[in-house]
Motif scaffolding. Structure first.
Motif, PDB file in Angstrom:
ATOM      1  N   PRO A  82       0.858  -1.306  -0.160  1.00 27.94           N
ATOM      2  CA  PRO A  82      -0.020   0.137   0.017  1.00 27.94           C
ATOM      3  C   PRO A  82       0.719   1.235   0.085  1.00 27.94           C
ATOM      4  CG  PRO A  82      -1.137  -2.302   1.577  1.00 27.94           C
ATOM      5  CD  PRO A  82       0.387  -2.135   1.072  1.00 27.94           C
ATOM      6  N   ILE A  83       1.821   1.113   0.558  1.00 29.40           N
ATOM      7  CA  ILE A  83       2.953   1.934   0.378  1.00 29.40           C
ATOM      8  C   ILE A  83       3.324   2.881  -0.342  1.00 29.40           C
ATOM      9  CG2 ILE A  83       4.953   3.910   1.958  1.00 29.40           C
ATOM     10  CD1 ILE A  83       4.463   1.735   4.173  1.00 29.40           C
ATOM     11  N   LEU A  84       3.616   1.540  -1.541  1.00 26.39           N
ATOM     12  CA  LEU A  84       4.774   1.499  -2.995  1.00 26.39           C
ATOM     13  C   LEU A  84       3.073   2.267  -3.611  1.00 26.39           C
ATOM     14  CD1 LEU A  84       6.687   1.007  -4.589  1.00 26.39           C
ATOM     15  CD2 LEU A  84       5.893  -1.451  -4.916  1.00 26.39           C
ATOM     16  N   ARG A  85       2.394   1.935  -3.499  1.00 27.24           N
ATOM     17  CA  ARG A  85       1.471   2.603  -4.449  1.00 27.24           C
ATOM     18  C   ARG A  85       1.195   3.519  -4.080  1.00 27.24           C
ATOM     19  NH1 ARG A  85      -1.368  -3.045  -3.333  1.00 27.24           N
ATOM     20  NH2 ARG A  85      -3.379  -1.614  -2.079  1.00 27.24           N
ATOM     21  N   LYS A  86       1.028   4.323  -3.087  1.00 24.97           N
ATOM     22  CA  LYS A  86       0.562   5.738  -2.972  1.00 24.97           C
ATOM     23  C   LYS A  86       1.762   6.502  -3.014  1.00 24.97           C
ATOM     24  CE  LYS A  86      -2.129   4.889   1.113  1.00 24.97           C
ATOM     25  NZ  LYS A  86      -2.129   5.125   2.826  1.00 24.97           N
ATOM     26  N   ILE A  87       3.118   6.108  -3.292  1.00 28.11           N
ATOM     27  CA  ILE A  87       4.587   6.682  -3.315  1.00 28.11           C
ATOM     28  C   ILE A  87       4.054   6.940  -5.203  1.00 28.11           C
ATOM     29  CG2 ILE A  87       7.059   5.777  -4.238  1.00 28.11           C
ATOM     30  CD1 ILE A  87       7.239   4.465  -1.979  1.00 28.11           C
ATOM     31  N   ILE A  88       4.023   5.867  -5.994  1.00 29.42           N
ATOM     32  CA  ILE A  88       3.652   5.913  -7.541  1.00 29.42           C
ATOM     33  C   ILE A  88       2.541   6.527  -7.507  1.00 29.42           C
ATOM     34  CG2 ILE A  88       3.260   4.125  -9.382  1.00 29.42           C
ATOM     35  CD1 ILE A  88       4.116   2.092  -7.802  1.00 29.42           C
ATOM     36  N   ALA A  89       1.230   6.632  -6.900  1.00 32.36           N
ATOM     37  CA  ALA A  89      -0.238   7.091  -7.284  1.00 32.36           C
ATOM     38  C   ALA A  89       0.565   9.015  -7.068  1.00 32.36           C
ATOM     39  CB  ALA A  89      -0.779   7.326  -6.657  1.00 32.36           C
ATOM     40  N   MET A  98      25.313   3.055 -17.372  1.00 28.20           N
ATOM     41  CA  MET A  98      26.267   3.087 -17.873  1.00 28.20           C
ATOM     42  C   MET A  98      25.110   2.898 -19.547  1.00 28.20           C
ATOM     43  SD  MET A  98      28.877   3.858 -16.237  1.00 28.20           S
ATOM     44  CE  MET A  98      29.149   3.674 -14.147  1.00 28.20           C
ATOM     45  N   GLY A  99      24.937   3.683 -19.989  1.00 24.56           N
ATOM     46  CA  GLY A  99      23.937   3.188 -21.360  1.00 24.56           C
ATOM     47  C   GLY A  99      22.704   1.462 -20.850  1.00 24.56           C
ATOM     48  N   LEU A 100      22.635   1.169 -19.929  1.00 18.05           N
ATOM     49  CA  LEU A 100      21.552   0.088 -19.390  1.00 18.05           C
ATOM     50  C   LEU A 100      20.540   0.756 -18.609  1.00 18.05           C
ATOM     51  CD1 LEU A 100      20.927  -2.645 -19.719  1.00 18.05           C
ATOM     52  CD2 LEU A 100      22.303  -3.320 -17.639  1.00 18.05           C
ATOM     53  N   LYS A 101      19.673   0.820 -19.279  1.00 19.74           N
ATOM     54  CA  LYS A 101      17.713   1.028 -18.485  1.00 19.74           C
ATOM     55  C   LYS A 101      17.803   0.038 -17.131  1.00 19.74           C
ATOM     56  CE  LYS A 101      17.872   4.567 -21.218  1.00 19.74           C
ATOM     57  NZ  LYS A 101      16.254   5.314 -21.725  1.00 19.74           N
ATOM     58  N   MET A 102      18.051   0.487 -16.010  1.00 21.50           N
ATOM     59  CA  MET A 102      17.781  -0.115 -14.540  1.00 21.50           C
ATOM     60  C   MET A 102      15.971   0.144 -14.318  1.00 21.50           C
ATOM     61  SD  MET A 102      20.776  -1.736 -14.646  1.00 21.50           S
ATOM     62  CE  MET A 102      20.915  -2.310 -12.950  1.00 21.50           C
ATOM     63  N   VAL A 103      15.813  -0.954 -13.819  1.00 19.03           N
ATOM     64  CA  VAL A 103      13.794  -1.089 -13.290  1.00 19.03           C
ATOM     65  C   VAL A 103      14.205   0.168 -11.968  1.00 19.03           C
ATOM     66  CG1 VAL A 103      11.957  -2.005 -12.698  1.00 19.03           C
ATOM     67  CG2 VAL A 103      13.469  -2.708 -14.985  1.00 19.03           C
ATOM     68  N   SER A 104      13.508   1.552 -11.900  1.00 20.97           N
ATOM     69  CA  SER A 104      13.469   1.736 -10.631  1.00 20.97           C
ATOM     70  C   SER A 104      12.873   0.785  -9.619  1.00 20.97           C
ATOM     71  CB  SER A 104      12.710   3.184 -11.021  1.00 20.97           C
ATOM     72  OG  SER A 104      12.977   3.991  -9.952  1.00 20.97           O
ATOM     73  N   PRO A 105      12.877   1.318  -8.765  1.00 20.47           N
ATOM     74  CA  PRO A 105      12.742   0.279  -7.186  1.00 20.47           C
ATOM     75  C   PRO A 105      11.164   1.223  -7.200  1.00 20.47           C
ATOM     76  CG  PRO A 105      13.933   2.061  -6.131  1.00 20.47           C
ATOM     77  CD  PRO A 105      14.451   2.278  -7.982  1.00 20.47           C
ATOM     78  N   VAL A 106      10.854   2.486  -7.709  1.00 21.18           N
ATOM     79  CA  VAL A 106       9.671   3.181  -7.326  1.00 21.18           C
ATOM     80  C   VAL A 106       8.760   3.495  -8.871  1.00 21.18           C
ATOM     81  CG1 VAL A 106      10.199   3.970  -5.581  1.00 21.18           C
ATOM     82  CG2 VAL A 106      10.783   4.973  -7.051  1.00 21.18           C
ATOM     83  N   ALA A 107       9.438   2.244  -9.830  1.00 21.61           N
ATOM     84  CA  ALA A 107       8.592   2.070 -11.533  1.00 21.61           C
ATOM     85  C   ALA A 107       7.612   1.867 -10.889  1.00 21.61           C
ATOM     86  CB  ALA A 107       9.495   1.223 -12.198  1.00 21.61           C
ATOM     87  N   ARG A 108       6.336   2.100 -12.004  1.00 23.43           N
ATOM     88  CA  ARG A 108       4.915   2.553 -11.975  1.00 23.43           C
ATOM     89  C   ARG A 108       4.997   0.610 -11.866  1.00 23.43           C
ATOM     90  NH1 ARG A 108       1.900   6.065 -12.589  1.00 23.43           N
ATOM     91  NH2 ARG A 108       2.804   8.776 -12.422  1.00 23.43           N
ATOM     92  N   PHE A 109       5.520  -0.393 -12.633  1.00 27.42           N
ATOM     93  CA  PHE A 109       5.658  -1.884 -12.347  1.00 27.42           C
ATOM     94  C   PHE A 109       6.789  -2.311 -11.786  1.00 27.42           C
ATOM     95  CE2 PHE A 109       7.762   0.330 -16.393  1.00 27.42           C
ATOM     96  CZ  PHE A 109       8.693  -0.213 -15.962  1.00 27.42           C
ATOM     97  N   GLY A 110       6.530  -1.485 -10.541  1.00 26.58           N
ATOM     98  CA  GLY A 110       8.189  -2.512  -9.642  1.00 26.58           C
ATOM     99  C   GLY A 110       7.960  -3.884  -9.336  1.00 26.58           C
ATOM    100  N   ASP A 122       5.636  10.430   5.498  1.00 31.14           N
ATOM    101  CA  ASP A 122       3.883   9.262   5.311  1.00 31.14           C
ATOM    102  C   ASP A 122       3.077  10.369   4.988  1.00 31.14           C
ATOM    103  OD1 ASP A 122       3.870  10.741   7.477  1.00 31.14           O
ATOM    104  OD2 ASP A 122       2.637   9.781   8.606  1.00 31.14           O
ATOM    105  N   THR A 123       2.604  11.366   4.798  1.00 30.66           N
ATOM    106  CA  THR A 123       1.373  12.574   4.317  1.00 30.66           C
ATOM    107  C   THR A 123       2.323  12.404   2.742  1.00 30.66           C
ATOM    108  OG1 THR A 123       2.751  14.366   5.255  1.00 30.66           O
ATOM    109  CG2 THR A 123       1.250  13.546   6.573  1.00 30.66           C
ATOM    110  N   THR A 124       3.594  13.305   2.837  1.00 29.45           N
ATOM    111  CA  THR A 124       3.522  13.578   0.794  1.00 29.45           C
ATOM    112  C   THR A 124       3.689  12.506   0.499  1.00 29.45           C
ATOM    113  OG1 THR A 124       6.063  14.191   1.145  1.00 29.45           O
ATOM    114  CG2 THR A 124       4.128  15.421   1.454  1.00 29.45           C
ATOM    115  N   PHE A 125       4.486  11.079   1.025  1.00 37.28           N
ATOM    116  CA  PHE A 125       4.441   9.769   0.117  1.00 37.28           C
ATOM    117  C   PHE A 125       5.837  10.238  -0.699  1.00 37.28           C
ATOM    118  CE2 PHE A 125       1.339   8.395   1.948  1.00 37.28           C
ATOM    119  CZ  PHE A 125       1.478   7.649   2.853  1.00 37.28           C
TER     120      PHE A 125
END
Length: 837
Positions: free
Chosen positions: A134-141, A258-270, A312-315
């Motif tokens: 739930p916290i991750l979803r609020k970060i993404i939102a 280094m030119g490689l696109k890494m998946v962010s830990p707060v990506a929408r599809f994380g 915890d309020t602005t996420f």
């Protein structure tokens, strides 16, 4: 990444002072006043009874807010400039642990926590949602609200510090005879808390800039106010030490490393790539925050491990620490760590405060390598500055300005400019690099390495080379010997003179050439050149192919190349860059090409049924070329520059006029050509590259002056040529070609157990050419044997594997059309040496 750009600068620049750092890295791998101290602690936390590692343990410097949590394997590291006396370790269910530490030094600890038993009421555990989700979803939102890029404008003062360190230096290595004259440098050896490797700092650069951002239209401008670089001329590389080349935003779905696109830990599809764990919640300053740790779900995917604190309020993220997953398919990088902290500007706004990057580059299979570090801090942040539209460049989206006084600040003035004090180790790097350049052996070594990289041996005001053309062989000349030279920067940084003399043992003739290049301005580039040549050349090849007198062209030839053409030419050109990435070049050339047994110039008179043999054909041309590559970046040398590319299409348009009756001009014709080249990242599915090229020739001209399509008769893969097409195989007066290749970056092979360890990567490719000849030129100048027009598309396709031993690409290519022609190769294996992270 700025560290990589600095290395590319040193590797591709053509003159001795700029390979200082590369020399130190290569030499050691093969064969400081301000006195701030850094305390480095590295360790592991275990259960005292089971000896199993404990994850998510809180480790902190007692009496401060400086701390970390242990990783999934119980490992932790801390580096701090603060006064440190005690290390505190706490974990739920275990007794607190406290130990004295060695301030200002390196310490490695194995900590065993003793379990603590106590009575508690019965707890019933029922299935439910992971509390981190739930916290991750609020970060993404709330990502768009918290991303600093949301502001219409902002500005700040930015301080950057970059450092390079040789690592893994052992006592045995220090005692080698090769280092007899360099023993003083080992006084500066230290140990990394992150990796536990010893390291020797060899290079440091600092810059202080004012940075300005505008969202609509997108503009970024950096004014470098102060710049200081050890061991090299600051004016040459200061443009590459600032913020502009650090495109690293954790709020984006993909983070480029280094030119490689890494998946962010707060990506929408994380959630598709990571497992998340809520491990703590507490006040950090005046904000209640949650600590979430994460790790990859699967092996060898472009992911990180680490943790982040979220308010915890602005996420909004309050801070994060990310580390490259152990088995990511990336070359030359053994480890990568990024730490970022944010400052709260008001109730709803968090902005970057400080970022620290660490890269462990490996050179020889984790045995020897070097560290790259970058520290960035932000001050005087203004998120609502006045509108400054006229302040930005009208043409450039990103602009860097180096003030004249930027490199002229004194030692004491730098003490006031820095956002943080240098450590004694960092401060002494400046002295060490200056000292090592006074050792005679050092200067000999850098001459050798400079020759290997640039191809030229520098001797005072001249450079001799390139060495790979000193000897070659072909059927026409036999053994070919060539001596070439050009002037060096010691002669002039405005004008470069060049020339060569060659001799063939079979034709027993001398060939020669001379040229001059004068650079009025480097950025934007304004230069004029003149060249004369009396020599052989191969018509119908790309500018990226091996030179015909390159020894590798002789060694890797598919068959003996007897189609070289003798050429007399004189040309002059002027390049005018209007702004970086947009330029015009006008070229005047007078050329005479000579016939040979394999490439004759025969005129067939059908009325008289006779054939006339021409010994030569002449042309005089004026060509205007326009090149546009929006937001392209370059690494500048004095006379040459290396493009770092752009994420936008590169457009080339050229118009050529053949001038009849002027000098050697025998024909009147007109050529138009337009090309598009684009590299597109399609993360996480790899990278796509395509080239579309089209042209038209108007008027009458013999086949050497029409569009001779680019073939390749070597086993060296050429990105821009049709690799299974022979030289002099197809000609046209109008054409369209399409080339596309996709790099999957291991998307499939990473999931195959055997290939996973090899870290090979997949490629698919396709090339097609369509063309037409307005009339068969046999009524003008007869085509040589096997030269034809195109009555249907020429096509070839292939599959390839790259990252073989990290440096090699191997392609299997099939020719799909015109298989009935004589002397064609329907299938071939091609090799290319390349460097890709």
């Amino acid at each position: 990444m700025p560290l990589i750009l600095a290395l590319k600068y040193l590797m591709f620049n053509l003159h001795k002072p700029y390979i200082t750092i590369l020399l130190l890295c290569s030499f050691i791998a093969l064969g400081f006043t301000s006195v701030a101290q850094v305390t480095r602690i590295r360790g592991n936390v275990f259960d005292k009874d089971t000896k199993e590692p404990l994850p998510f343990v809180n480790v902190s410097i007692e009496g401060t807010i400086i701390g970390t949590t242990s990783g999934f394997d119980g490992e932790f590291f801390i580096e701090t400039r603060n006064q440190a006396k005690y290390l505190a370790v706490t974990y739920v269910g275990y007794k607190a642990f406290r130990t004295e530490i060695n301030p200002g030094g390196f310490q490695e600890l194995n900590i065993y926590l003793e379990s603590e038993s106590f009575e508690m009421q019965e707890i019933v555990v029922v299935p439910g949602e992971n509390p981190a989700h739930p916290i991750l979803r609020k970060i993404i939102a709330n990502k768009e609200k918290n991303d600093p890029e949301r502001f219409n404008r902002y500005q700040y003062e930015i301080y950057n510090k970059m450092e390079l360190d040789i690592n893994n230096l052992t006592e045995d290595y220090k005692n080698k005879k090769a280092f007899k004259h360099f023993q003083f440098i080992f006084d500066y050896i230290d140990t990394s808390a992150i990796t536990g490797k010893t390291f020797l700092p060899i290079f440091i650069t600092e810059s202080l800039s004012d940075f300005y951002y505008q969202k609509q239209p997108l503009k970024k401008k950096e004014i470098v106010k102060a710049s200081k670089i050890s061991g090299v001329d600051s004016d040459k590389v200061s443009d590459f030490t600032g913020q502009m080349y650090l495109d690293f935003n954790i709020y984006e779905n993909f983070v480029p490393i280094m030119g490689l696109k890494m998946v962010s830990p707060v990506a929408r599809f994380g959630l598709m790539y990571y497992k998340y764990y809520l491990i703590d919640s507490t006040f950090r300053g005046n904000s209640w925050c949650y600590n979430i740790s994460f790790k990859p779900k699967r092996k060898q995917e472009p992911t990180f491990t680490g943790n982040f604190w979220v308010q915890d309020t602005t996420f909004a993220l309050e801070s994060y620490k990310i580390r490259l997953a152990d088995d990511v398919n990336i070359n030359f990088v053994d480890d990568f760590v990024a730490e970022q902290s944010y400052v709260r500007l008001n109730d709803s706004t968090w902005f970057p405060k400080k970022q620290e990057l660490f890269v462990d580059f490996e050179i020889t299979n984790k045995e020897y390598g070097f560290f790259g570090r970058k520290t960035t801090s932000y001050q005087n942040i203004d998120i609502d500055p006045p509108d400054k539209r006229d302040f930005f460049s009208a043409q450039l989206a990103e602009e860097t300005v180096l003030l004249d006084e930027a490199t002229k600040f004194s030692y004491d003035q730098w003490g006031e400019l820095r956002h943080e004090t240098l450590t004694k180790r960092e401060n002494d790097i400046y002295n060490m690099v200056d000292s090592i350049q006074e050792v005679p052996l050092y200067n000999t070594i850098i001459d050798i390495i400079n020759t290997l990289i640039t191809g030229y041996w520098v001797k005072g005001p001249v450079e001799i080379g390139p060495y790979y053309t000193l000897f070659s062989f072909n059927p026409i000349e036999g053994a070919r010997f060539k001596f070439g030279l050009r002037t060096s920067n010691a002669f002039s940084t405005k004008i470069m003179l060049s020339g060569h003399l060659a001799y063939g043992t079979t034709d027993q003739k001398f060939k020669y050439g001379a040229g001059a290049l004068y650079v009025f301005n480097k950025n934007p580039r304004r230069a004029i050149g003149v060249n004369y040549k009396h020599d052989y050349e191969q018509l119908g090849i790309t500018s990226y192919a091996f030179l015909s007198d390159n020894i590798l062209s002789s060694i890797f030839a598919r068959e003996q190349n007897d189609k070289l053409t003798k050429v007399n030419s004189i040309s002059t050109s002027y390049e005018h860059e209007w702004f970086q990435g947009f330029s015009n070049t006008i070229t005047f050339i007078d050329k005479k090409v000579y016939s040979s047994k394999t490439v004759p110039f025969s005129y067939i008179d059908h009325n008289r049924d006779t054939t006339l043999e021409y010994t030569s054909l002449g042309t005089t041309e004026i060509k205007l070329n326009t090149r546009f590559a929006f937001n392209e970046k370059f690494i500048m040398g004095e006379f040459e520059r290396f493009s770092l590319g752009t994420r936008y299409p590169v457009i080339n348009f050229s118009a050529t006029t053949g001038l009849q009756g002027i000098f050697d001009g025998e024909y009147e014709y007109y050529k138009l050509n337009l090309s598009f080249e684009h590299n597109i990242s399609i993360s996480p599915f790899g990278d796509l590259r395509y080239i579309i090229d089209g042209g038209r020739v108007f008027g009458n001209a013999p086949y050497p002056f029409l569009q001779l399509h680019e073939g390749n008769q070597t086993y060296a893969f050429d990105d821009y040529a049709f690799n299974l097409m022979n030289y002099y195989e197809f000609v046209s007066t109008k054409h369209v070609s399409f080339m596309v290749e996709h790099h999957f970056n291991g998307m499939f092979l990473n999931h195959v157990p055997l290939f996973r360890r090899l870290k090979w990567r997949e490629i698919i490719e396709f090339k097609m050419l369509m063309g037409d000849l307005k009339q068969r030129e046999t009524d003008y100048i007869a085509f040589p044997e096997n030269l034809d027009d195109l009555d249907h598309p020429y096509m070839e396709a292939g599959i390839g594997t790259e990252n073989i031993f990290k440096f090699f690409r191997v392609d299997a290519i099939w020719r799909l059309s015109y298989l009935e022609k004589p002397n064609v190769l329907p299938f071939g294996i091609f090799v290319k040496m390349q460097v890709r992270f």
